[in-house]
Design an enzyme around this catalytic site. Structure first.
Site, PDB file in Angstrom:
ATOM      1  N   TRP A  12       0.735  -1.347   0.138  1.00 52.89           N
ATOM      2  CA  TRP A  12       0.051   0.006  -0.222  1.00 52.89           C
ATOM      3  C   TRP A  12       0.650   1.213  -0.107  1.00 52.89           C
ATOM      4  CZ3 TRP A  12      -5.395   0.472   2.617  1.00 52.89           C
ATOM      5  CH2 TRP A  12      -6.120  -0.530   2.026  1.00 52.89           C
ATOM      6  N   HIS A  99      13.081  -2.175  -1.242  1.00 55.13           N
ATOM      7  CA  HIS A  99      12.327  -1.522  -2.252  1.00 55.13           C
ATOM      8  C   HIS A  99      12.932  -0.510  -3.240  1.00 55.13           C
ATOM      9  CE1 HIS A  99       8.976   0.264  -4.632  1.00 55.13           C
ATOM     10  NE2 HIS A  99       7.987  -0.834  -4.373  1.00 55.13           N
ATOM     11  N   GLU A 168      11.201  -6.278  -9.587  1.00 55.33           N
ATOM     12  CA  GLU A 168      10.455  -5.104  -9.897  1.00 55.33           C
ATOM     13  C   GLU A 168      11.295  -4.255 -10.673  1.00 55.33           C
ATOM     14  OE1 GLU A 168       7.007  -4.482  -6.970  1.00 55.33           O
ATOM     15  OE2 GLU A 168       8.767  -3.617  -6.118  1.00 55.33           O
ATOM     16  N   GLY A 174       4.284   1.752 -11.432  1.00 54.50           N
ATOM     17  CA  GLY A 174       3.531   2.783 -11.583  1.00 54.50           C
ATOM     18  C   GLY A 174       3.220   3.476 -12.899  1.00 54.50           C
ATOM     19  N   GLY A 228       1.039  -2.761  -6.277  1.00 54.40           N
ATOM     20  CA  GLY A 228       1.218  -1.746  -5.545  1.00 54.40           C
ATOM     21  C   GLY A 228      -0.372  -1.155  -5.766  1.00 54.40           C
ATOM     22  N   GLY A 229      -0.478  -0.113  -6.859  1.00 55.44           N
ATOM     23  CA  GLY A 229      -1.613   0.725  -6.914  1.00 55.44           C
ATOM     24  C   GLY A 229      -2.895  -0.288  -7.144  1.00 55.44           C
TER      25      GLY A 229
HETATM   26  P1  13P Z   1       2.628  -0.579  -9.020  1.00 50.97           P
HETATM   27  O1  13P Z   1       1.667  -1.995  -8.941  1.00 50.97           O
HETATM   28  O2  13P Z   1       1.753   0.353  -8.516  1.00 50.97           O
HETATM   29  O3  13P Z   1       3.282  -0.414 -10.295  1.00 50.97           O
HETATM   30  O4  13P Z   1       3.560  -0.939  -7.793  1.00 50.97           O
HETATM   31  C1  13P Z   1       4.585  -1.737  -7.869  1.00 50.97           C
HETATM   32  C2  13P Z   1       5.355  -1.892  -6.556  1.00 50.97           C
HETATM   33  O5  13P Z   1       5.987  -0.933  -6.304  1.00 50.97           O
HETATM   34  C3  13P Z   1       5.138  -2.832  -5.526  1.00 50.97           C
HETATM   35  O6  13P Z   1       6.127  -2.944  -4.611  1.00 50.97           O
END
Ligand code: 13P
Length: 246
Positions: A12, A99, A168, A174, A228-229
């Site tokens: 989150w 991260h 990632e 994002g 994430g989002g």
């Molecule tokens: P998004 O799914 O918003 O691209 O973010 C990925 C993320 O950084 C998860 O740790």
């Protein structure tokens, strides 16, 4: 359709307040249905909500984790920080470390390594994030960057049983853009091949959504997703899980 045990981890980030708790009801209901055949849902809210999420998930199998921790196992005079033992103490079982949003803020491989050791010692499961920037990708540095992050981040860590590696790509976070499936398959294989003994579980993160999950789930070497989002929207989060199994 996948038959594999999969992990769906909701990151989150710096979003959410007490008013977000109601949005979890749908996911709790879903977690109790038979639709998650094999797998686990894990929420990593901001520190301020960990306890509320823990209470909210009391009667279901959803787990909680933190988004970072201090590197020290011991308690001490570190104003504003939280050590992994404190997280374990309030019911967290997971912690995200390394991260890219924290690497950008100055976290080095060396510091990340300390955090991972301390978190494992505290009996937390570690979600260790790695990934290349767009410039590194364009310069064909992806493999060397990942190798360096793995080598130094996991220096002198011999037991991978409680370790997840979340690949990632920074340029994918994002942005709505993801690597091609072929590219991802190769990168995930490359990461796996770096481990001689027990291979950690491998996750993909970066713009995972209910549309691209149909392609992403075809990658056999993946054990789950760091989301994430889309994870802040219960409908989207549930959709991602459902589509992974169908
Ligand atoms: P998004 O799914 O918003 O691209 O973010 C990925 C993320 O950084 C998860 O740790």
């Amino acid at each position: 359709m996948t038959n594999k045990y999969m992990y769906f981890i909701a990151n989150w980030k710096m979003y959410g307040g007490l008013n977000s708790l109601n949005s979890l009801n749908k996911v709790i209901k879903f977690s109790k249905s038979r639709e998650i055949k094999k797998g686990r849902l894990i929420y990593c809210p901001p520190y301020t909500l960990l306890n509320s999420f823990f209470t909210k998930f009391k009667n279901c199998l959803i787990d909680i984790g933190a988004q970072n921790c201090h590197q020290n196992y011991e308690y001490g005079p570190h104003t504003g920080y939280i050590n992994p033992r404190m997280l374990k103490n309030i019911g967290a079982n997971y912690v995200i470390i390394g991260h890219s949003e924290n690497r950008t803020n100055g976290e080095t491989d060396k510091l990340i390594n300390k955090k991972i050791k301390s978190a494992l010692r505290s009996k937390l499961k570690v979600i260790f994030c790695i990934g290349e920037t767009l410039a590194e990708k364009k310069n064909k540095k992806t493999k060397s960057v990942l190798l360096k992050q793995i080598k130094f981040g996991l220096n002198k860590i011999n037991n991978n049983s409680n370790l997840f590696i979340a690949y990632e790509p920074v340029w994918s976070i994002g942005t709505g853009r993801i690597p091609s499936i072929k590219e991802l398959e190769q990168t995930i294989r490359f990461i796996k091949n770096k481990f001689k003994k027990k291979i950690p579980k491998i996750l993909y993160g970066g713009s995972v959504n209910p549309r691209n999950i149909k392609d992403l789930k075809t990658i056999k070497d993946l054990d789950g997703f760091l989301i994430g989002g889309a994870s802040q929207n219960p409908k989207k989060f549930i959709d991602i899980v459902k589509k992974t199994y169908n």
